[in-house]
Design a protein around this motif. Structure first.
Motif, short mmCIF file in Angstrom:
data_model
loop_
_atom_site.label_atom_id
_atom_site.label_comp_id
_atom_site.label_asym_id
_atom_site.label_seq_id
_atom_site.Cartn_x
_atom_site.Cartn_y
_atom_site.Cartn_z
N MET A 36 -4.20 10.91 4.24
CA MET A 36 -4.44 9.82 4.40
C MET A 36 -5.24 9.57 5.44
O MET A 36 -5.54 10.65 6.40
CB MET A 36 -3.32 9.45 4.76
CG MET A 36 -1.52 9.39 3.41
SD MET A 36 -1.73 8.26 3.10
CE MET A 36 -1.64 6.86 3.06
N LEU A 56 -4.04 12.62 -4.04
CA LEU A 56 -4.11 11.51 -2.47
C LEU A 56 -2.97 12.89 -1.81
O LEU A 56 -1.77 13.37 -2.03
CB LEU A 56 -3.52 10.88 -2.00
CG LEU A 56 -3.35 9.81 -1.43
CD1 LEU A 56 -4.92 9.86 -0.84
CD2 LEU A 56 -2.62 8.79 -0.95
N TYR A 111 1.49 1.93 -3.56
CA TYR A 111 0.25 2.98 -3.99
C TYR A 111 -0.57 3.96 -3.97
O TYR A 111 -0.22 4.67 -4.66
CB TYR A 111 -1.29 1.21 -3.85
CG TYR A 111 -1.59 2.13 -4.20
CD1 TYR A 111 -2.21 1.86 -6.35
CD2 TYR A 111 -3.54 2.80 -3.60
CE1 TYR A 111 -3.83 2.60 -6.35
CE2 TYR A 111 -4.51 2.69 -4.52
CZ TYR A 111 -4.15 2.94 -5.74
OH TYR A 111 -5.78 3.32 -6.61
N GLN A 112 0.61 4.14 -1.88
CA GLN A 112 0.00 5.37 -2.20
C GLN A 112 0.80 6.66 -2.90
O GLN A 112 0.41 7.41 -3.04
CB GLN A 112 0.41 5.23 -0.70
CG GLN A 112 0.55 6.91 0.02
CD GLN A 112 1.14 6.68 1.37
OE1 GLN A 112 1.11 5.79 2.02
NE2 GLN A 112 1.62 8.21 2.16
N LYS A 113 1.63 6.16 -3.15
CA LYS A 113 3.12 6.81 -3.72
C LYS A 113 2.56 7.80 -5.10
O LYS A 113 2.79 8.40 -5.64
CB LYS A 113 4.48 6.78 -4.26
CG LYS A 113 4.81 6.32 -2.75
CD LYS A 113 6.60 5.91 -3.09
CE LYS A 113 7.49 5.77 -1.61
NZ LYS A 113 8.81 5.29 -1.98
N SER A 164 -8.24 10.81 -2.30
CA SER A 164 -8.08 11.25 -3.73
C SER A 164 -9.20 12.83 -3.72
O SER A 164 -10.39 12.30 -2.97
CB SER A 164 -8.33 10.61 -4.73
OG SER A 164 -8.11 11.74 -5.77
N GLU A 190 -0.41 9.92 -4.70
CA GLU A 190 0.21 11.14 -4.09
C GLU A 190 0.80 11.36 -5.55
O GLU A 190 0.12 13.21 -5.86
CB GLU A 190 1.38 11.08 -3.79
CG GLU A 190 0.19 10.62 -1.94
CD GLU A 190 1.83 11.07 -0.57
OE1 GLU A 190 1.48 10.17 0.23
OE2 GLU A 190 3.24 10.07 -1.29
N ALA A 215 -5.76 -1.12 -1.64
CA ALA A 215 -6.47 -0.36 -2.76
C ALA A 215 -7.42 0.65 -2.74
O ALA A 215 -7.25 1.82 -2.84
CB ALA A 215 -5.19 -0.46 -3.57
N LEU A 238 0.80 -0.84 0.43
CA LEU A 238 0.14 -0.06 -0.30
C LEU A 238 1.08 1.24 0.38
O LEU A 238 0.16 2.66 -0.58
CB LEU A 238 -0.39 0.17 1.30
CG LEU A 238 -1.59 1.15 0.95
CD1 LEU A 238 -2.74 0.99 0.05
CD2 LEU A 238 -2.95 1.20 2.51
N THR A 239 2.56 1.05 0.84
CA THR A 239 3.16 2.82 0.36
C THR A 239 3.21 2.61 -0.97
O THR A 239 3.07 3.52 -0.81
CB THR A 239 4.50 2.14 1.43
OG1 THR A 239 4.06 1.59 2.67
CG2 THR A 239 5.25 3.16 1.67
N LEU A 255 -8.26 3.31 0.02
CA LEU A 255 -7.25 4.37 0.24
C LEU A 255 -7.93 5.41 -1.00
O LEU A 255 -7.76 6.50 -0.61
CB LEU A 255 -6.02 4.02 -0.22
CG LEU A 255 -5.01 5.12 0.06
CD1 LEU A 255 -5.00 5.21 1.26
CD2 LEU A 255 -3.24 4.70 -0.36
N THR A 256 -7.92 4.39 -2.31
CA THR A 256 -8.27 5.95 -3.04
C THR A 256 -9.35 6.91 -3.19
O THR A 256 -9.44 7.30 -3.67
CB THR A 256 -8.43 4.85 -4.73
OG1 THR A 256 -7.39 3.99 -4.77
CG2 THR A 256 -8.80 5.69 -5.98
#
Length: 260
Positions: free
Chosen positions: A43, A40, A30-32, A122, A35, A115, A27-28, A118-119
């Motif tokens: 968090m 994004l 995918y976070q990038k 956004s 962003e 994922a 996930l780290t 987290l999306t």
């Protein structure tokens, strides 16, 4: 972002801590991507790793053990529980290809669910997710699926999930297809599992069609139209604005099969 392990005993924690750690490491990365490309900027406060039972009966009554509530992601890393859940959504229908897929549901596919959650954070999405609304939730849910899957799955895996969900939409079209896609709202989560998932399946397939066929793979062009619809006062349903008949999924499904 905090990581909270909510299990009833140490045996459960020991059983799932490694897969939770693997998912979080991915996930780290995918976070990038979010962003860098998809606005994004903040968090969630935490991810609560828990069992299916606690996720769906204690922390919430939502039937699906992955969701965001009050800026916290709740999810079970129990792969067997996900396989069982996805088999239940078939309502006893005999669809061998689909059954085989869910019986062998992979950790990679499970990661796309995390994922997806987290999306939702956004800034490209216009509404607060908890708002009572029924005019664009299909777009956010479908786009969260699309971005997570397109980014995290290989080409073969991505096509496979699109074909599987096409089969499912066709299988349940007569039963649930009388509601427009724009009616996918907060109240939709109160139905049976297959009815809930029907809206997810067709939301993903519709967004896939918009991005890949209407916008020639230009995701930001679709987001731009979505924002223009909002700026113009949401005078028509979002599906109408995009020129889509949300009751007729056949052209979208046929297109997926042609391009396989």
């Amino acid at each position: 972002m905090k990581h909270i392990y909510a299990f009833e005993n140490n045996l459960e924690y020991e059983k799932y801590k490694h897969i939770a750690a693997d998912l979080m490491e991915r996930l780290t990365e995918y976070q990038k991507v979010l962003e860098r490309n998809y606005s994004l900027t903040s968090m969630p406060k935490a991810i609560v790793w828990t069992t299916e039972e606690l996720a769906t009966s204690v922390f919430s009554t939502v039937a699906i053990p992955a969701y965001t509530s009050k800026d916290i992601i709740y999810i079970t890393p129990d792969l067997d529980a996900w396989r069982k859940l996805f088999m239940e959504q078939l309502d006893g229908l005999d669809i061998p290809q689909v059954q085989h897929f869910f019986e062998n549901y992979s950790e990679n596919m499970l990661f796309t669910i995390l994922a997806h959650e987290l999306t939702h954070h956004s800034d490209l999405f216009l509404d607060e997710f908890a708002d009572e609304r029924e005019d664009s939730i299909w777009f956010e849910e479908g786009m969260c699926d699309y971005l997570a899957r397109k980014t995290c799955l290989n080409k073969s895996e991505f096509l496979e999930i699109a074909l599987i969900e096409s089969e499912l939409v066709e299988a349940f079209q007569d039963k649930y297809g009388d509601r427009t896609l724009d009616e996918f709202g907060i109240g939709s989560y109160q139905g049976c599992l297959s009815r809930i998932m029907f809206d997810y399946w067709r939301s993903f397939l519709t967004v896939k069609f918009l991005v890949e066929e209407v916008a020639s793979n230009n995701i930001m062009k679709i987001f731009e139209q979505y924002h223009n619809w909002d700026k113009e006062g949401r005078k028509v349903p979002l599906t109408t604005y995009f020129g889509i008949d949300s009751l007729n999924m056949k052209p979208i499904i046929d297109n997926i099969r042609i391009t396989r």
